[in-house]
Design a protein around this motif. Structure first.
Motif, mmCIF file in Angstrom:
data_model
loop_
_atom_site.group_PDB
_atom_site.id
_atom_site.type_symbol
_atom_site.label_atom_id
_atom_site.label_comp_id
_atom_site.label_asym_id
_atom_site.label_seq_id
_atom_site.Cartn_x
_atom_site.Cartn_y
_atom_site.Cartn_z
ATOM 1 N N ARG A 50 0.821 -1.219 0.000
ATOM 2 C CA ARG A 50 0.000 0.000 0.000
ATOM 3 C C ARG A 50 0.855 1.270 0.000
ATOM 4 O O ARG A 50 0.358 2.363 -0.290
ATOM 5 C CB ARG A 50 -0.959 0.018 1.193
ATOM 6 N N ARG A 51 2.146 1.132 0.325
ATOM 7 C CA ARG A 51 3.017 2.316 0.257
ATOM 8 C C ARG A 51 3.133 2.819 -1.185
ATOM 9 O O ARG A 51 3.397 4.003 -1.404
ATOM 10 C CB ARG A 51 4.406 1.989 0.810
ATOM 11 N N VAL A 52 2.933 1.908 -2.133
ATOM 12 C CA VAL A 52 2.945 2.311 -3.535
ATOM 13 C C VAL A 52 1.595 2.926 -3.904
ATOM 14 O O VAL A 52 1.525 3.975 -4.552
ATOM 15 C CB VAL A 52 3.262 1.109 -4.442
ATOM 16 N N VAL A 53 0.519 2.285 -3.439
ATOM 17 C CA VAL A 53 -0.833 2.782 -3.724
ATOM 18 C C VAL A 53 -1.013 4.197 -3.180
ATOM 19 O O VAL A 53 -1.584 5.074 -3.841
ATOM 20 C CB VAL A 53 -1.894 1.841 -3.106
ATOM 21 N N THR A 54 -0.499 4.433 -1.976
ATOM 22 C CA THR A 54 -0.661 5.749 -1.344
ATOM 23 C C THR A 54 0.413 6.742 -1.774
ATOM 24 O O THR A 54 0.475 7.854 -1.258
ATOM 25 C CB THR A 54 -0.635 5.615 0.190
ATOM 26 N N LYS A 55 1.285 6.295 -2.702
ATOM 27 C CA LYS A 55 2.321 7.163 -3.271
ATOM 28 C C LYS A 55 3.236 7.763 -2.199
ATOM 29 O O LYS A 55 3.471 8.978 -2.168
ATOM 30 C CB LYS A 55 1.677 8.269 -4.130
ATOM 31 N N SER A 56 3.722 6.904 -1.311
ATOM 32 C CA SER A 56 4.680 7.337 -0.289
ATOM 33 C C SER A 56 5.924 7.906 -0.964
ATOM 34 O O SER A 56 6.624 7.210 -1.704
ATOM 35 C CB SER A 56 5.071 6.151 0.603
ATOM 36 N N ALA A 57 6.218 9.171 -0.698
ATOM 37 C CA ALA A 57 7.354 9.835 -1.341
ATOM 38 C C ALA A 57 8.679 9.190 -0.953
ATOM 39 O O ALA A 57 9.601 9.088 -1.769
ATOM 40 C CB ALA A 57 7.354 11.318 -0.979
ATOM 41 N N VAL A 58 8.760 8.750 0.309
ATOM 42 C CA VAL A 58 10.005 8.156 0.799
ATOM 43 C C VAL A 58 10.367 6.902 0.005
ATOM 44 O O VAL A 58 11.543 6.601 -0.208
ATOM 45 C CB VAL A 58 9.879 7.849 2.304
ATOM 46 N N TRP A 59 9.343 6.157 -0.441
ATOM 47 C CA TRP A 59 9.584 4.867 -1.095
ATOM 48 C C TRP A 59 9.405 4.922 -2.607
ATOM 49 O O TRP A 59 9.480 3.892 -3.285
ATOM 50 C CB TRP A 59 8.659 3.803 -0.488
ATOM 51 N N ALA A 60 9.196 6.114 -3.165
ATOM 52 C CA ALA A 60 8.884 6.231 -4.596
ATOM 53 C C ALA A 60 10.018 5.717 -5.475
ATOM 54 O O ALA A 60 9.772 5.049 -6.496
ATOM 55 C CB ALA A 60 8.566 7.687 -4.938
#
Length: 535
Positions: free
Chosen positions: A135-145
């Motif tokens: 979900r870090r990708v779905v929520t567009k986490s900047a840290v993990w982009a």
């Protein structure tokens, strides 16, 4: 802890709803000693388990994973996909009983040329689910982009957790409604009552989950992780572990060094056999007290906002008054001292909670009792068996109790915790009751793996804040010393548990550089802390 335990009601057991073959000299006729026989037997068992793990991994590589849309009630939206990986319950019997592990993934966001494989995640616990990682990708986490461009993000429920053959130690309804006694005992009778609850809890684990308990160990979770690697079609594992997930990583690096490509461990469990798990919990109590004081200092420095006192001592006095009030009569009929600790302990864990916790505390002192009741009361709807806090608590207990030998003498527990509580009272007794089932654990307790460097281990990136309460800084230093060639990034004067997900360019850029390019600094690095919360 996305600590070394799941986020839970503290002390669920009543007070809070709260891991060379010996050669004989030629011609010798003496039989080997009992201890030599025992160690040879242990080695034979490890050899059988190693063979079983290889068989399971080969089987999984052939089967792959049948990816589908996730079940509607898992809370994982498209394009995240879910699937199952089959593993042996007992790796010494790879053709015996099998269990299914729930896994999920989201594909890399970059091009096919940019893709570097899967990045598998564990958030800690024991008892934590990694299924929300994609979900870090779905929520567009900047840290993990940047990492998401190169890697599929893969999560899983470890054995016993959530959707992966979940275990239980008591009825989830009873768990959330457990008595609200103060974790800090006033009398010997209080201690006796807690000892009884702990023994009953251990018995309940055996009654409800006895078949699983002997196999609920960190080494088995590590073997499962290697089978998941194979099922994903990955020759080598890329792994991110936080909190207890770092111990999984440390043991994986020891048992499967040649199967690792890249590994980041964040907020590190001390992997020394001497620490797993009794001493690690005592060390936690000391670190929690230090971080609790950091929070009180911050509250005092922001007295213009919170009106809780201009010094640490003044804030502590209000905390003690609140505890005393809740002990005399649970606030709103539902928030006793145990619920207070369960709520307020988030402040030493994560400074992202500093403002909301101080706000609730401030409202209470100003006369708004309901705000505290809403925030700290037990969640009586938290009873969905396989994803309930009861399941998380059961897995935490099962893994820590089965992983290692614990003291069985109540005198030792009493002496150690009474002494510690004098100077570190915030978490000491609540933590003791949480772990006391291990003193009467009904299945054989194992010997932890000796974590060390073996041939083939790649360079590992270790990230740690100096003021971490749940996994004290010394654990990162210990793993750094054991894993040759590893690099340690220290976030100085910070204390949030779980560093890699926070905005700190000094850390974020190095994590990206390692994951994307395999590059590490020539020497260890010290970073200034991420921004402190501002009310």
């Amino acid at each position: 802890m996305r600590d070394i335990r799941p986020k839970r009601r503290v002390a669920a057991l009543g007070s809070a709803g709260v891991l060379v073959t010996a050669t004989l000299i030629a011609g010798a006729v003496a039989a080997p000693s009992a201890s030599a026989s025992a160690s040879a037997g242990a080695r034979h068992g490890q050899d059988r388990e190693a063979r079983g793990a290889a068989i399971a991994a080969e089987r999984a590589a052939k089967a792959g994973i049948d990816w589908q849309d996730c079940p509607g009630d898992w809370g994982l939206e498209k394009p995240i996909q879910c699937g199952w990986v089959t593993v042996p319950l007992d790796y010494a019997k790879p053709y015996g009983k099998q269990i299914k592990l729930a896994v999920d993934r989201i594909g890399n966001t970059g091009t096919a040329q940019e893709r570097q494989g899967a990045l598998v995640y564990n958030p800690g616990g024991p008892g934590g689910s990694g299924l929300r990682f994609p979900r870090r990708v779905v929520t567009k986490s900047a840290v993990w982009a940047n990492a998401a461009k190169a890697y599929d993000f893969v999560g899983f429920d470890p054995r016993g957790v959530g959707h992966s053959a979940p275990i239980s130690c008591m009825d989830p309804q009873e768990f959330v409604k457990a008595p609200k006694a103060d974790p800090v005992p006033d009398t010997e009778a209080d201690k006796l009552a807690q000892r009884k609850l702990a023994r009953e809890y251990a018995e309940g684990c055996y009654e409800r989950s006895g078949e699983m308990l002997p196999h609920m160990t960190t080494p088995n979770t590590v073997r499962d992780l290697d089978v998941i690697r194979a099922a994903l079609g990955e020759k080598k594992l890329n792994y991110l572990g936080v909190s207890y997930g770092t111990y999984i990583g440390a043991v994986y690096g020891t048992m499967f060094p040649g199967h690792l490509r890249r590994m980041i461990v964040d907020s590190v469990v001390n992997p020394s056999r001497d620490k797993i798990w009794y001493q690690a919990n005592l060390d936690q109590d000391v670190a929690f007290e230090g971080r609790w004081k950091d929070w009180e200092d911050w509250v005092a420095a922001n007295d213009a906002t919170f009106h809780l006192g201009t010094t640490r001592d003044a804030v502590q006095d209000k905390w003690l008054q609140l505890r005393a009030t809740a002990k005399k009569n649970p606030i709103g009929g539902v928030v006793g001292p145990a619920e207070l600790i369960s709520f307020f302990q988030s402040a030493p864990y994560y400074d992202s909670t500093w403002i909301p916790i101080a706000t609730v505390f401030s409202k209470y002192v100003a006369g708004d009792t309901q705000a505290l009741v809403d925030a700290a009361a037990p969640d009586l709807t938290d009873t969905a068996g396989n994803i309930s806090s009861e399941n998380g608590n059961a897995v935490y207990t099962a893994v820590e109790c089965t992983d290692a030998k614990w003291p069985t003498s109540w005198k030792k527990w009493d002496r150690d915790n009474t002494e510690l509580n004098k100077n570190y009272p915030f978490m000491t007794w609540a933590n003791a009751w949480m772990n006391l089932p291990c003193a009467t654990w009904p299945v054989k307790q194992q010997t932890p793996v000796e974590v060390k460097t073996h041939k083939g281990l790649p360079q590992v990136l270790i990230v740690q804040s100096t003021r971490d309460a749940a996994t004290p800084y010394e654990g990162a230093v210990e793993l750094h010393n054991r894993f040759k060639g590893s690099r340690l990034i220290t976030e100085k004067d910070a204390g949030s548990h779980g560093v890699t997900g926070l905005v700190n360019p000094c850390i974020n850029q190095r994590v990206d550089d390692y994951l994307l390019n395999g590059k590490l600094d020539a020497a260890d690095v010290t970073c200034t802390p991420h921004a402190t919360p501002k009310p």
